[in-house]
Design an enzyme around this catalytic site. Sequence first.
Site: not given
Ligand code: NAD
Length: 261
Positions: A38, A62, A167
């Site tokens: 992360d 990253d 997105y």
């Molecule tokens: N929460 C929702 O409603 C939802 C719905 C559909 C899809 N998603 C997808 O699920 C995945 C996880 O999202 P979440 O809801 O758990 O959000 P979150 O923000 O809780 O977790 C995302 C994580 O990704 C990390 N991150 C961001 N950019 C990064 C990079 N360049 N390198 C490494 N780490 C990085 C962040 O630090 C964070 O820990 C994402 O791909 C998101 O698009 C989420």
Amino acid sequence: MAGKLDGKVAVITGGASGIGRACAELYAEEGANIVIADLQEGNGAVAAVQERGREAVFIATDTSEEGSCENLAALAIEKFGAIDVLVAAAGIGHAGATSDVADDSSAMLLVNQPLSSWQRVIDVNLNGVMLSDRAIGRRMIEAGNGGVIINIASIMAKVPQVGVGPYCVSKAGVWMLTKIMAMELAPYDIRVNAIGPGFIDTPMTAGLNVSETGRWAMAITPMRRMGTAEEVASTALFLASDDASFYTGALLHPHGGVFTD
Ligand SMILES: NC(=O)c1ccc[n+]([C@@H]2O[C@H](COP(=O)([O-])OP(=O)(O)OC[C@H]3O[C@@H](n4cnc5c(N)ncnc54)[C@H](O)[C@@H]3O)[C@@H](O)[C@H]2O)c1
């Protein structure tokens, strides 16, 4: 009782928070050792895995940087000797924002957004998944023991929404990427699938409940609630386990009934 992932090693990008962290915890309960990759520190996630009796390591990554993904793959092998599962969950809602809440102000329209905002979302959400998949996929090919790759897409791969254009496009790209990777890696017994969650209660969606977008989200979700990160993790466990041994190139939707087809 035997766990579904006993003796496996799973790399989880975005593992410090939300869906990635829930996957780390559930996989550990099922016997896997975990690499948390992360941008933000992952001490909490590492401790949560260790509390479940498994080994965990945090590797600052990253995913939008090729060298960082190659470093992740190399360090994970150095630590655990092999990688069996990748969950590519790292993602952002939109550039420079911590919230996924769509903003349909004119500044967020594709025709008005600065190119740099578009590029950051594509870099993290699409290029980052491709770079993670191929860095780890190459190691799986070299090891010759098969493997599982799970890409976290979204219902937004299929549901267009003004205000989060980059997105939506990035997630549609992840869905096609998943299908291509599945075809490329099938000869190596590496299964590649995607999960397209609906609206999930995580830090990314903080504030959604009280916004106009939140009302729209519930209106298109027949179950009339947000899902939990654990409900997505259980789908990721199914895909990682032998229960899904004939699944590749699939997109599974824990989304409470949102109409996506
Ligand atoms: N929460 C929702 O409603 C939802 C719905 C559909 C899809 N998603 C997808 O699920 C995945 C996880 O999202 P979440 O809801 O758990 O959000 P979150 O923000 O809780 O977790 C995302 C994580 O990704 C990390 N991150 C961001 N950019 C990064 C990079 N360049 N390198 C490494 N780490 C990085 C962040 O630090 C964070 O820990 C994402 O791909 C998101 O698009 C989420």
